[in-house]
Scaffold this motif. Structure first.
Motif, PDB file in Angstrom:
ATOM      1  N   THR A  26       0.822  -1.207   0.000  1.00  0.00           N
ATOM      2  CA  THR A  26       0.000   0.000   0.000  1.00  0.00           C
ATOM      3  C   THR A  26       0.858   1.261   0.000  1.00  0.00           C
ATOM      4  O   THR A  26       0.422   2.306  -0.445  1.00  0.00           O
ATOM      5  N   LYS A  27       2.074   1.155   0.485  1.00  0.00           N
ATOM      6  CA  LYS A  27       2.968   2.325   0.532  1.00  0.00           C
ATOM      7  C   LYS A  27       3.400   2.755  -0.867  1.00  0.00           C
ATOM      8  O   LYS A  27       3.536   3.930  -1.138  1.00  0.00           O
ATOM      9  N   ASP A  50      -8.905   4.679   0.038  1.00  0.00           N
ATOM     10  CA  ASP A  50      -7.506   5.095  -0.029  1.00  0.00           C
ATOM     11  C   ASP A  50      -6.621   4.444   1.023  1.00  0.00           C
ATOM     12  O   ASP A  50      -5.410   4.407   0.858  1.00  0.00           O
ATOM     13  N   LYS A  51      -7.216   3.935   2.111  1.00  0.00           N
ATOM     14  CA  LYS A  51      -6.426   3.334   3.185  1.00  0.00           C
ATOM     15  C   LYS A  51      -6.893   1.911   3.461  1.00  0.00           C
ATOM     16  O   LYS A  51      -8.077   1.691   3.751  1.00  0.00           O
ATOM     17  N   ASP A  53      -4.991  -2.312   4.460  1.00  0.00           N
ATOM     18  CA  ASP A  53      -3.793  -3.066   4.779  1.00  0.00           C
ATOM     19  C   ASP A  53      -4.133  -4.546   4.720  1.00  0.00           C
ATOM     20  O   ASP A  53      -5.297  -4.927   4.837  1.00  0.00           O
ATOM     21  N   ASP A  73     -10.050   0.790   5.746  1.00  0.00           N
ATOM     22  CA  ASP A  73     -10.498   1.962   6.499  1.00  0.00           C
ATOM     23  C   ASP A  73     -11.638   2.593   5.702  1.00  0.00           C
ATOM     24  O   ASP A  73     -11.401   3.266   4.695  1.00  0.00           O
ATOM     25  N   SER A  76     -11.905   6.230   4.568  1.00  0.00           N
ATOM     26  CA  SER A  76     -11.069   6.719   3.470  1.00  0.00           C
ATOM     27  C   SER A  76     -11.764   6.614   2.110  1.00  0.00           C
ATOM     28  O   SER A  76     -11.133   6.802   1.080  1.00  0.00           O
ATOM     29  N   THR A 101     -14.143   0.299   9.929  1.00  0.00           N
ATOM     30  CA  THR A 101     -13.356  -0.644   9.128  1.00  0.00           C
ATOM     31  C   THR A 101     -14.260  -1.723   8.529  1.00  0.00           C
ATOM     32  O   THR A 101     -15.320  -2.040   9.066  1.00  0.00           O
TER      33      THR A 101
END
Length: 188
Positions: A26-27, A50-51, A53, A73, A76, A101
Motif C-alpha cells: 500500500t505504501k 484510499d487506506k 492493509d 479503512d 477513506s 473498518t
C-alpha cells in the motif's frame, strides 16, 4: 539416532515447503480497493478506499493453501466528490462513525486453471458479516529492482447492498455494488 535424523529432515523439508507470506504494497500504491455501482442505470459511479492493509500467503506449487486477510479503512472512501463521499460515509450507507473498518478473511482458494481461482471468505461491512466469493486471476510474480520478490492478483466480486444492511433506495438499477481488487504483495 537414525529415527531422530529422519524426523529432523522431515521437519526441515516441511518448513521449506510452506507458502510465502506477502505484505500488500500500500505504501508504493501498487494495490487498490475500488468499487462501482450503476447511477440510475445510465452510467457507472466509481470510487475507492484510499487506506487499507493486509497480507496473503501463496505457494505456486500448492495454490489451494493460499489465504488472505485485509482490513479497509471505510472512512477513506473517495468517489471524487466531497458531498457524495460525506453521504456514503454516513448512516444511509457505510456508517463509518460506528463501523470505521471493513474486513475480509479468506476461508478457501480454489484454483480453476490458467492462473484463475475462486477465493471464498467472510466480508464484514457495515457491521454485517457474510460469505462472499471473489473471482481471482494471477497477474504475475517475480523479483523486483530492489531485491525483493512480488506477487500480484486481481479480483472481482459483487453483492447486494441490502445484504450488508444498506437499505437506502438508489433505484432498481443500483441495488448491487461491484468490488474490484488489485493486490500486489511484497514477500516477507
Amino acid at each position: 539416532m537414525k529415527k531422530l535424523a529422519v524426523l529432523l529432515f522431515a521437519a526441515l523439508v516441511g518448513t521449506t515447503a510452506q507458502a510465502a507470506v506477502y505484505k500488500v504494497d500500500t505504501k508504493g500504491a501498487h494495490a487498490f480497493v475500488q468499487f462501482r455501482i450503476k447511477h440510475l442505470g445510465y452510467s457507472w459511479l466509481y470510487g475507492r478506499f484510499d487506506k487499507f492493509d493486509g497480507s496473503f500467503s501463496y505457494d505456486e506449487a500448492k495454490p489451494e493453501a493460499s489465504s488472505i486477510e485485509m482490513t479497509v479503512d471505510t472512512t477513506s472512501l473517495n468517489s471524487n466528490h466531497a458531498e457524495r463521499d460525506k453521504h456514503l460515509r454516513g448512516k444511509d450507507f457505510l456508517n463509518v462513525d460506528k463501523f470505521p473498518t471493513a474486513t475480509f478473511k479468506s476461508s478457501s482458494f480454489e484454483p480453476k486453471g490458467d492462473g484463475k481461482a475462486l477465493l471464498k471468505g467472510e466480508l464484514t461491512l457495515n457491521g454485517v458479516t457474510k460469505p462472499i466469493a471473489i473471482d481471482v486471476a494471477e497477474i504475475g510474480g517475480g523479483k523486483d529492482p530492489w531485491g525483493g520478490y512480488r506477487q500480484g492478483f486481481t479480483g472481482k466480486t459483487e453483492f447486494k447492498l441490502k445484504d450488508f444492511g444498506i437499505d437506502y433506495d438508489l433505484g432498481p438499477a443500483s441495488q448491487t455494488v461491484e468490488l474490484i481488487l488489485d493486490v500486489e504483495g511484497v514477500r516477507q
